[in-house]
Design a protein around this motif. Structure first.
Motif, short mmCIF file in Angstrom:
data_model
loop_
_atom_site.label_atom_id
_atom_site.label_comp_id
_atom_site.label_asym_id
_atom_site.label_seq_id
_atom_site.Cartn_x
_atom_site.Cartn_y
_atom_site.Cartn_z
N ARG A 5 1.31 -23.96 -2.46
CA ARG A 5 1.96 -25.41 -2.93
C ARG A 5 2.10 -26.63 -2.33
N ALA A 6 2.79 -26.26 -1.05
CA ALA A 6 3.09 -27.17 0.00
C ALA A 6 1.86 -27.78 0.57
N GLY A 7 0.60 -27.12 0.68
CA GLY A 7 -0.58 -27.69 1.03
C GLY A 7 -0.67 -27.28 2.35
N ILE A 8 0.11 -26.47 3.07
CA ILE A 8 0.01 -26.26 4.57
C ILE A 8 -1.04 -24.89 4.79
N THR A 9 -1.16 -24.30 3.78
CA THR A 9 -2.39 -23.15 3.79
C THR A 9 -2.90 -23.11 2.27
N LYS A 10 -3.98 -22.55 2.35
CA LYS A 10 -4.63 -22.31 0.96
C LYS A 10 -4.83 -20.79 0.76
N LYS A 11 -4.42 -20.24 -0.35
CA LYS A 11 -4.67 -18.74 -0.26
C LYS A 11 -6.13 -18.27 -0.75
N VAL A 12 -6.89 -17.36 0.02
CA VAL A 12 -8.12 -17.17 -0.35
C VAL A 12 -8.08 -15.61 -0.96
N ALA A 13 -7.56 -14.57 -0.46
CA ALA A 13 -7.44 -13.35 -1.07
C ALA A 13 -6.27 -12.62 -0.76
N GLU A 14 -6.20 -11.61 -1.58
CA GLU A 14 -4.91 -10.54 -1.46
C GLU A 14 -5.50 -9.26 -1.07
N LEU A 15 -5.00 -8.65 -0.10
CA LEU A 15 -5.54 -7.17 0.30
C LEU A 15 -4.45 -6.17 -0.08
N ARG A 16 -4.59 -5.34 -0.80
CA ARG A 16 -3.81 -4.25 -1.41
C ARG A 16 -4.15 -2.91 -0.47
N PRO A 17 -2.76 -2.37 -0.19
CA PRO A 17 -2.85 -1.20 0.55
C PRO A 17 -3.19 0.04 0.00
N ILE A 18 -4.15 0.77 0.84
CA ILE A 18 -4.56 2.11 0.25
C ILE A 18 -4.19 3.24 1.44
N GLY A 19 -3.99 2.84 2.44
CA GLY A 19 -3.62 3.64 3.73
C GLY A 19 -2.93 2.86 4.86
N ASN A 20 -1.72 3.50 5.36
CA ASN A 20 -1.06 2.94 6.30
C ASN A 20 -0.55 3.77 7.33
N ILE A 21 -0.71 3.52 8.49
CA ILE A 21 -0.08 3.88 9.88
C ILE A 21 1.06 3.24 10.36
N LYS A 22 2.21 3.83 10.58
CA LYS A 22 3.41 3.38 11.14
C LYS A 22 4.12 4.01 12.40
N GLY A 23 4.38 3.39 13.08
CA GLY A 23 5.34 3.89 14.37
C GLY A 23 6.50 4.56 14.07
N ARG A 64 -6.44 8.35 16.74
CA ARG A 64 -7.04 7.31 17.84
C ARG A 64 -6.19 6.12 18.04
N VAL A 65 -5.26 5.95 17.28
CA VAL A 65 -4.17 4.71 17.59
C VAL A 65 -2.85 5.12 17.69
N PRO A 66 -2.23 5.40 18.84
CA PRO A 66 -1.08 5.84 19.09
C PRO A 66 -0.15 5.00 18.70
N ALA A 67 1.03 5.52 18.10
CA ALA A 67 1.96 4.79 17.56
C ALA A 67 3.47 5.36 17.93
N ALA A 114 4.71 5.94 23.07
CA ALA A 114 2.99 6.12 22.92
C ALA A 114 2.50 5.24 24.03
N ASN A 115 1.61 6.10 24.55
CA ASN A 115 0.42 5.49 25.62
C ASN A 115 -0.56 5.49 25.12
N GLY A 116 -1.50 4.64 25.54
CA GLY A 116 -2.96 4.39 25.13
C GLY A 116 -3.98 5.25 25.96
N PHE A 117 -5.30 5.36 25.51
CA PHE A 117 -6.20 6.11 26.24
C PHE A 117 -6.55 5.32 27.44
N VAL A 118 -6.49 4.08 27.58
CA VAL A 118 -7.16 3.16 28.54
C VAL A 118 -6.21 3.43 29.74
N ARG A 119 -6.72 3.79 31.05
CA ARG A 119 -6.08 4.05 32.05
C ARG A 119 -6.42 2.77 33.15
N LEU A 120 -5.53 2.09 33.64
CA LEU A 120 -5.89 1.02 34.42
C LEU A 120 -5.10 0.94 35.74
#
Lengths: 144, 483
Positions: B465-483, B130-133, B137-143
């Motif tokens: 540590r620099a205080g310019i963003t604060k970490k909230v959560a880490e997301l671990r991969p189980i599936g990956n789509i690459k072009g 469903r997600v061309p990569a 690759a062309n998408g399904f939306v025709r404009l």
């Protein structure tokens, strides 16, 4: 035909850099074009069927090569194709260099073609066409 | 301390380093790099050279900045941030990058690893379909050309109007997924022809679609995580990384040419051709800004159409609607863009190239939804290590023009990675570790090996540590789509 180019490891960490060379400007155009085609797909796995004749001229061969390579990238997306070959000639017409090329390829088919990188652009980063020791060389960095 | 530069680099704090004005002729402001000592030592020489080149651009204010995921780019380093006065400063396509509004999007679900694991192969196959990569690759939306113009001006709003999303998605996007001031009439035909068929496509390189899992022990701020819809307990989420595709790439190329000529007219000289720029208030500067906004909106729309396809894929595989599966958008944020924002110095054109906006809870620009948490920031690591969800801080607004890192940053060239790794082997090894990879190009897959990137956890730690963003959560991969 033997192509004289090598992909560079020491520059463009996130992208593709290559250096092409030839005994003439025309030869370096051919080798750089081949490096670009191979960056996008293995040409040996691409049939024909799609073709465009392209003619461009410029007094500056460096600018002409940059524009030509950029046009190849453009057609990749505009026509949704990858390329088998791009025979070309380069001649002098007064002060200008005249490029006549045919871009030959086929619509992208993930089942039969060995696809490589989806090149975004030819960049001016470290871009240089120069003559050294009787040989023409160009360094190109592609954004991928 | 050994650095890949001969320049003087002074320690300001353990995470902030400054290259003083005298290090390069023409510098108008100092350059600052955000990094731990270890990350700084590993940075390539290009970062130091390029961030000081940026410090020479007309109208720059305060500092030229580089984030800890910084590495050699074109003109600006990747990870570069610079702000220019709207009156006497410039705008530069080199400060935005070829992939205009390349960005990250995170979608949460109510599903758990136990729900998804038995169906993972089918789910990844459905997503891959469903997600061309990949190349061309062309998408399904025709404009039509006219409709593509509406995509340029309306961005993700266009998608919601056409049924490719939910109205409430819009509040969870930077700028509501639609930046004002986009004018399709100044967009080149070449750019339109390159991009008109690519809506809903991923591209290749480091772009990806990833199915991820969030464990309780990798949630660092449970209150903020919960407020953003991240609840842990092996929760499944999906991350998307892509941009404006050929449309944005072509616009960037076209305007670099325009700016090369404009610089001569305005008497501007730069240290690197890729820093070609024009005064922000000049006709060329305004045209580029408007065209860039067209591409930025197209990128929001691209990620929105991809989100629609992801929801459809999940609904097909799990036999429930996307709404019933709780597939709400957490956030969508750009990391290649230039925007006009107000700071202590006044109105500035903030360029972020491989850097993310990170507004804190106090920012009036944020919608009510994020006034308590701060703006979500999504940072992608390698396909082997996953991503992080962070939030912006008021300190970022004060110190870094409201900016932070965007990803892990590479340490190995693509050519070297291809020599070192084999795509098929990597795919097999990752499968054994519980990560299912679908890739268009095996050589492309090898280039994206985890060892080709910095350790994202160390990069995240340095901005936390620099205080310019604060970490909230880490997301671990189980599936990956690459072009």
């Amino acid at each position: 035909m033997a192509w004289t180019f090598r992909f560079l490891e020491e520059i463009a960490l996130a992208d593709i850099g290559f250096e092409a060379e030839g005994e003439s400007v025309e030869e370096v155009f051919r080798c750089a074009t081949q490096a670009l085609l191979e960056s996008m797909a293995n040409p040996a796995t691409v049939s024909g069927g799609w073709e465009r004749a392209i003619e461009r001229s410029d007094v500056d061969p460096s600018a002409l090569l940059f524009d030509w390579l950029s046009e190849v990238v453009y057609w990749k997306d505009a026509a949704g194709v990858v390329f088998r070959e791009a025979p070309l000639t380069l001649t002098r017409e007064g002060d200008a260099w005249l490029l006549r090329a045919r871009l030959i390829g086929a619509p992208v088919d993930q089942q039969i073609q060995e696809l490589h990188a989806d090149v975004k652009a030819v960049t001016k980063h470290l871009y240089e066409l120069k003559r050294t020791g009787g040989c023409w060389k160009v360094r190109v960095v592609l954004d991928v | 301390m050994h650095l890949n530069t001969d320049m003087t680099v002074n320690r300001i704090t353990d995470e902030i380093w400054e290259i003083p004005l005298f290090e390069k002729p023409g510098m108008l402001v100092p350059a600052r790099i955000y990094a731990t000592e270890g990350i700084l030592q590993a940075m390539d020489s290009g970062v130091f050279d390029q961030v000081t080149n940026v410090a020479c651009l007309p109208g720059i204010r305060r500092y030229a900045l580089c984030m800890p995921d910084g590495h050699w780019g074109y003109g600006f380093p990747i990870g570069g941030v610079a702000a220019f006065d709207v009156q006497d400063g410039v705008i530069s396509p080199g400060g935005v990058g070829y992939d205009i509004n390349c960005g990250m999007r995170l979608i949460r679900t109510d599903l758990t690893l136990a729900d998804v694991q038995p169906h993972l192969e089918r789910l990844m196959t459905e997503l891959f379909r469903r997600v061309p990569a990949g190349v061309g690759a062309n998408g399904f939306v025709r404009l039509s050309g006219e409709e593509f113009g509406r995509v340029m001006t309306h961005g993700a709003r266009w998608c919601v109007e056409r049924g490719y999303g939910w109205h409430r998605d819009l509040v969870r996007m930077e700028e509501g997924g639609c930046i004002e001031g986009a004018d399709p009439s100044i967009v080149t035909d070449h750019a339109i022809q390159r991009g008109i068929n690519q809506l809903g496509t991923l591209g290749s390189g480091n772009h990806y679609l990833e199915v991820q899992v969030v464990s309780n022990e990798r949630i660092f701020d449970p209150v903020t995580a919960a407020a953003l819809g991240i609840t842990g307990h092996e929760q499944i989420a999906v991350t998307v990384h892509c941009g404006s595709r050929g449309f944005g790439h072509q616009l960037a190329s076209d305007y670099l040419k325009v700016f090369e000529k404009a610089m001569r007219r305005y008497g501007i000289t730069v240290k690197d051709q890729q820093l070609a720029c024009a005064p922000f208030r000049s006709p060329e500067g305004q045209d580029y800004f408007s065209a860039m906004n067209c591409a930025a909106n197209t990128a929001f729309a691209n990620r929105q159409v991809i989100t629609h396809q992801i929801r459809e894929a999940f609904a097909t595989v799990f036999g429930q609607s996307a709404e019933a599966l709780g597939m709400e958008l957490v956030y969508d944020v750009a990391h290649n863009i230039a925007k006009v924002e107000r700071y202590a110095e006044g109105e500035l054109v903030v360029h972020r190239k491989g850097a993310t906006r990170a507004f804190g809870p106090g920012s009036p620009e944020l919608p009510e939804t994020f006034r308590q948490t701060g703006q979500p920031v999504i940072c992608g690591g390698s396909m082997e290590t996953g991503s992080y969800l962070l939030v912006g801080t008021d300190q970022a607004v004060r110190d870094t023009f409201g900016s932070t890192m965007h990803g892990a940053g590479r340490t190995m060239s693509r050519a070297q990675a291809k020599r070192t790794f084999r795509g098929e082997q990597l795919q097999q090894q990752m499968k054994q570790r519980g990560i299912l990879v679908k890739a268009v190009s095996m050589s492309g897959l090898a280039e994206e090996a985890g060892l080709a990137y910095k350790n994202i956890s160390e990069v995240v730690e340095s901005v936390d540590r620099a205080g310019i963003t604060k970490k909230v959560a880490e997301l671990r991969p189980i599936g990956n789509i690459k072009g």
